[in-house]
Design a protein around this motif. Structure first.
Motif, PDB file in Angstrom:
ATOM      1  N   LYS A  16      33.776   1.061  16.774  1.00  0.00           N
ATOM      2  CA  LYS A  16      32.487   1.589  16.286  1.00  0.00           C
ATOM      3  C   LYS A  16      31.688   2.199  17.431  1.00  0.00           C
ATOM      4  CE  LYS A  16      32.143  -1.661  12.461  1.00  0.00           C
ATOM      5  NZ  LYS A  16      31.505  -2.874  11.948  1.00  0.00           N
ATOM      6  N   TYR A  17      31.661   1.519  18.578  1.00  0.00           N
ATOM      7  CA  TYR A  17      30.915   2.038  19.728  1.00  0.00           C
ATOM      8  C   TYR A  17      31.531   3.324  20.261  1.00  0.00           C
ATOM      9  CZ  TYR A  17      28.190  -2.313  20.070  1.00  0.00           C
ATOM     10  OH  TYR A  17      27.344  -3.370  19.834  1.00  0.00           O
ATOM     11  N   VAL A  18      32.847   3.400  20.295  1.00  0.00           N
ATOM     12  CA  VAL A  18      33.510   4.619  20.768  1.00  0.00           C
ATOM     13  C   VAL A  18      33.178   5.784  19.841  1.00  0.00           C
ATOM     14  CG1 VAL A  18      35.759   5.725  21.080  1.00  0.00           C
ATOM     15  CG2 VAL A  18      35.327   3.479  22.078  1.00  0.00           C
ATOM     16  N   LEU A  19      33.267   5.566  18.533  1.00  0.00           N
ATOM     17  CA  LEU A  19      32.938   6.628  17.577  1.00  0.00           C
ATOM     18  C   LEU A  19      31.487   7.076  17.700  1.00  0.00           C
ATOM     19  CD1 LEU A  19      34.771   5.652  14.280  1.00  0.00           C
ATOM     20  CD2 LEU A  19      35.024   7.781  15.571  1.00  0.00           C
ATOM     21  N   ALA A  20      30.594   6.146  17.956  1.00  0.00           N
ATOM     22  CA  ALA A  20      29.166   6.456  18.055  1.00  0.00           C
ATOM     23  C   ALA A  20      28.788   7.033  19.421  1.00  0.00           C
ATOM     24  CB  ALA A  20      28.345   5.200  17.783  1.00  0.00           C
ATOM     25  N   GLY A  21      29.709   7.015  20.376  1.00  0.00           N
ATOM     26  CA  GLY A  21      29.380   7.473  21.725  1.00  0.00           C
ATOM     27  C   GLY A  21      28.413   6.533  22.422  1.00  0.00           C
ATOM     28  N   ASP A  22      28.487   5.249  22.091  1.00  0.00           N
ATOM     29  CA  ASP A  22      27.556   4.244  22.614  1.00  0.00           C
ATOM     30  C   ASP A  22      28.172   3.550  23.830  1.00  0.00           C
ATOM     31  OD1 ASP A  22      25.869   2.092  23.134  1.00  0.00           O
ATOM     32  OD2 ASP A  22      25.640   1.555  21.013  1.00  0.00           O
ATOM     33  N   ARG A  23      27.959   4.141  25.002  1.00  0.00           N
ATOM     34  CA  ARG A  23      28.531   3.609  26.243  1.00  0.00           C
ATOM     35  C   ARG A  23      28.026   2.194  26.524  1.00  0.00           C
ATOM     36  NH1 ARG A  23      27.483   3.078  31.816  1.00  0.00           N
ATOM     37  NH2 ARG A  23      29.147   3.826  33.181  1.00  0.00           N
ATOM     38  N   ALA A  24      26.718   1.982  26.432  1.00  0.00           N
ATOM     39  CA  ALA A  24      26.136   0.671  26.737  1.00  0.00           C
ATOM     40  C   ALA A  24      26.664  -0.401  25.784  1.00  0.00           C
ATOM     41  CB  ALA A  24      24.614   0.735  26.683  1.00  0.00           C
ATOM     42  N   GLY A  25      26.748  -0.068  24.517  1.00  0.00           N
ATOM     43  CA  GLY A  25      27.284  -1.013  23.543  1.00  0.00           C
ATOM     44  C   GLY A  25      28.726  -1.359  23.840  1.00  0.00           C
ATOM     45  N   TRP A  26      29.521  -0.341  24.148  1.00  0.00           N
ATOM     46  CA  TRP A  26      30.942  -0.565  24.437  1.00  0.00           C
ATOM     47  C   TRP A  26      31.104  -1.450  25.666  1.00  0.00           C
ATOM     48  CZ3 TRP A  26      34.737   1.406  28.031  1.00  0.00           C
ATOM     49  CH2 TRP A  26      36.067   1.230  27.610  1.00  0.00           C
ATOM     50  N   LEU A  27      30.370  -1.134  26.727  1.00  0.00           N
ATOM     51  CA  LEU A  27      30.474  -1.933  27.955  1.00  0.00           C
ATOM     52  C   LEU A  27      30.003  -3.367  27.750  1.00  0.00           C
ATOM     53  CD1 LEU A  27      29.402   0.546  30.770  1.00  0.00           C
ATOM     54  CD2 LEU A  27      31.666  -0.432  30.370  1.00  0.00           C
ATOM     55  N   SER A  28      29.056  -3.571  26.829  1.00  0.00           N
ATOM     56  CA  SER A  28      28.533  -4.918  26.585  1.00  0.00           C
ATOM     57  C   SER A  28      29.590  -5.854  26.014  1.00  0.00           C
ATOM     58  CB  SER A  28      27.324  -4.873  25.652  1.00  0.00           C
ATOM     59  OG  SER A  28      27.728  -4.616  24.306  1.00  0.00           O
ATOM     60  N   LEU A  29      30.668  -5.311  25.494  1.00  0.00           N
ATOM     61  CA  LEU A  29      31.732  -6.122  24.921  1.00  0.00           C
ATOM     62  C   LEU A  29      32.585  -6.813  25.979  1.00  0.00           C
ATOM     63  CD1 LEU A  29      33.006  -3.650  22.186  1.00  0.00           C
ATOM     64  CD2 LEU A  29      31.574  -5.675  21.822  1.00  0.00           C
ATOM     65  N   PHE A  30      32.537  -6.312  27.226  1.00  0.00           N
ATOM     66  CA  PHE A  30      33.454  -6.761  28.264  1.00  0.00           C
ATOM     67  C   PHE A  30      32.858  -7.824  29.176  1.00  0.00           C
ATOM     68  CE2 PHE A  30      34.940  -2.600  27.026  1.00  0.00           C
ATOM     69  CZ  PHE A  30      36.311  -2.779  26.941  1.00  0.00           C
ATOM     70  N   ALA A  31      33.706  -8.777  29.573  1.00  0.00           N
ATOM     71  CA  ALA A  31      33.353  -9.736  30.616  1.00  0.00           C
ATOM     72  C   ALA A  31      33.257  -8.974  31.936  1.00  0.00           C
ATOM     73  CB  ALA A  31      34.425 -10.828  30.710  1.00  0.00           C
ATOM     74  N   ASP A  32      32.526  -9.534  32.893  1.00  0.00           N
ATOM     75  CA  ASP A  32      32.329  -8.863  34.179  1.00  0.00           C
ATOM     76  C   ASP A  32      33.641  -8.561  34.903  1.00  0.00           C
ATOM     77  OD1 ASP A  32      29.584  -8.818  33.819  1.00  0.00           O
ATOM     78  OD2 ASP A  32      29.249 -10.641  35.006  1.00  0.00           O
ATOM     79  N   ASP A  33      34.656  -9.410  34.717  1.00  0.00           N
ATOM     80  CA  ASP A  33      35.927  -9.235  35.424  1.00  0.00           C
ATOM     81  C   ASP A  33      37.039  -8.693  34.520  1.00  0.00           C
ATOM     82  OD1 ASP A  33      36.168 -11.494  33.848  1.00  0.00           O
ATOM     83  OD2 ASP A  33      37.118 -12.722  35.388  1.00  0.00           O
ATOM     84  N   ALA A  34      36.664  -8.031  33.442  1.00  0.00           N
ATOM     85  CA  ALA A  34      37.639  -7.506  32.489  1.00  0.00           C
ATOM     86  C   ALA A  34      38.493  -6.401  33.104  1.00  0.00           C
ATOM     87  CB  ALA A  34      36.920  -6.976  31.251  1.00  0.00           C
ATOM     88  N   VAL A  35      39.629  -6.150  32.452  1.00  0.00           N
ATOM     89  CA  VAL A  35      40.543  -5.085  32.870  1.00  0.00           C
ATOM     90  C   VAL A  35      40.858  -4.221  31.647  1.00  0.00           C
ATOM     91  CG1 VAL A  35      42.812  -4.524  33.834  1.00  0.00           C
ATOM     92  CG2 VAL A  35      41.568  -6.544  34.642  1.00  0.00           C
ATOM     93  N   VAL A  36      40.744  -2.899  31.822  1.00  0.00           N
ATOM     94  CA  VAL A  36      41.119  -1.944  30.779  1.00  0.00           C
ATOM     95  C   VAL A  36      42.321  -1.152  31.274  1.00  0.00           C
ATOM     96  CG1 VAL A  36      40.437   0.162  29.556  1.00  0.00           C
ATOM     97  CG2 VAL A  36      38.828  -1.748  29.748  1.00  0.00           C
ATOM     98  N   GLN A  37      43.386  -1.177  30.481  1.00  0.00           N
ATOM     99  CA  GLN A  37      44.580  -0.381  30.757  1.00  0.00           C
ATOM    100  C   GLN A  37      44.778   0.552  29.567  1.00  0.00           C
ATOM    101  OE1 GLN A  37      46.848  -4.142  31.629  1.00  0.00           O
ATOM    102  NE2 GLN A  37      47.833  -2.762  33.099  1.00  0.00           N
ATOM    103  N   ASP A  38      44.448   1.818  29.755  1.00  0.00           N
ATOM    104  CA  ASP A  38      44.466   2.786  28.651  1.00  0.00           C
ATOM    105  C   ASP A  38      44.887   4.143  29.193  1.00  0.00           C
ATOM    106  OD1 ASP A  38      44.045   4.338  26.406  1.00  0.00           O
ATOM    107  OD2 ASP A  38      41.965   3.740  26.121  1.00  0.00           O
ATOM    108  N   PRO A  39      46.204   4.436  29.154  1.00  0.00           N
ATOM    109  CA  PRO A  39      47.298   3.636  28.628  1.00  0.00           C
ATOM    110  C   PRO A  39      47.793   2.600  29.636  1.00  0.00           C
ATOM    111  CG  PRO A  39      48.175   5.701  29.442  1.00  0.00           C
ATOM    112  CD  PRO A  39      46.673   5.751  29.619  1.00  0.00           C
ATOM    113  N   VAL A  40      48.616   1.671  29.150  1.00  0.00           N
ATOM    114  CA  VAL A  40      49.238   0.685  30.022  1.00  0.00           C
ATOM    115  C   VAL A  40      50.210   1.413  30.952  1.00  0.00           C
ATOM    116  CG1 VAL A  40      50.851  -1.261  30.054  1.00  0.00           C
ATOM    117  CG2 VAL A  40      48.975  -1.225  28.400  1.00  0.00           C
ATOM    118  N   GLY A  41      50.201   1.030  32.227  1.00  0.00           N
ATOM    119  CA  GLY A  41      51.124   1.614  33.199  1.00  0.00           C
ATOM    120  C   GLY A  41      50.516   2.782  33.952  1.00  0.00           C
ATOM    121  N   GLU A  42      51.314   3.354  34.811  1.00  0.00           N
ATOM    122  CA  GLU A  42      50.855   4.484  35.619  1.00  0.00           C
ATOM    123  C   GLU A  42      50.705   5.733  34.765  1.00  0.00           C
ATOM    124  OE1 GLU A  42      53.422   5.069  38.986  1.00  0.00           O
ATOM    125  OE2 GLU A  42      53.243   2.987  39.610  1.00  0.00           O
ATOM    126  N   SER A  43      49.621   6.458  35.002  1.00  0.00           N
ATOM    127  CA  SER A  43      49.373   7.738  34.340  1.00  0.00           C
ATOM    128  C   SER A  43      48.321   8.468  35.170  1.00  0.00           C
ATOM    129  CB  SER A  43      48.846   7.515  32.912  1.00  0.00           C
ATOM    130  OG  SER A  43      47.484   7.127  32.935  1.00  0.00           O
TER     131      SER A  43
END
Length: 132
Positions: A16-43
Motif C-alpha cells: 500500500k505504501y509503495v503504491l501511494a508513494g509514501d516513503r515515510a510510511g514504507w520506512l516505518s515498517l522496518f526495524a533499524d537493522d533491517a535488510v532489503v534485498q530487491d532483487p536477492v543476489g548481485e545486480s
C-alpha cells in the motif's frame, strides 16, 4: 498474533505504501537493522549482493529505485504466512520514464516480535527488465 501474521500484515502495508508513494510510511515498517534485498543476489541495484542494510540504506534504495517510477500495480496474487515470515506472489507494473517494467515476483518478509520488518527479500530476475 503470531509473527507470521505480523509479517503478513507488514507485507500488505508495504504494498500500500509503495503504491501511494509514501516513503515515510514504507520506512516505518522496518526495524533499524533491517535488510532489503530487491532483487536477492548481485545486480546493478545491489552490486555486493548483500542487500541494503539499515534504514538509511533502505531509504536510499527507495529514493533510487521506487521514488523515480510510477507504480501503477502492486498486486498480491497469493500470500503464505509461516513462522515469522510471509511469502507473497506479487505482480507489479512500474513506469520509469519511457520504460515499463511488468513482472511477477516472490517477496519474502520477516518480522520481529514487535511486528517490524527485519528482512525483505524479493526474488525476480533483473535481466528480464532489459528484455522489455
Amino acid at each position: 498474533m503470531g509473527n507470521c501474521y505480523k509479517a503478513q500484515e507488514a507485507s500488505f502495508q508495504s504494498g500500500k505504501y509503495v503504491l501511494a508513494g509514501d516513503r515515510a510510511g514504507w520506512l516505518s515498517l522496518f526495524a533499524d537493522d533491517a535488510v532489503v534485498q530487491d532483487p536477492v543476489g548481485e545486480s546493478p541495484l545491489d552490486p555486493s549482493g548483500k542487500g541494503h542494510c539499515g534504514k538509511e540504506a533502505i531509504g536510499a534504495f527507495y529514493d533510487m529505485i521506487i521514488a523515480p517510477g510510477v507504480m501503477e500495480k502492486f498486486e498480491i496474487s497469493s500470500s503464505h504466512p509461516a513462522g515469522d515470515e510471509c511469502a507473497n506472489v506479487v505482480e507489479i507494473r512500474n513506469v520509469l520514464g519511457d520504460q515499463v517494467i511488468e513482472m511477477r515476483m516472490v517477496v519474502v518478509y520477516k518480522a520481529n516480535d514487535a511486528g517490524e520488518l527485519v528482512s525483505l527479500k524479493a526474488y525476480w530476475d533483473f535481466n528480464k527488465t532489459a528484455e522489455g
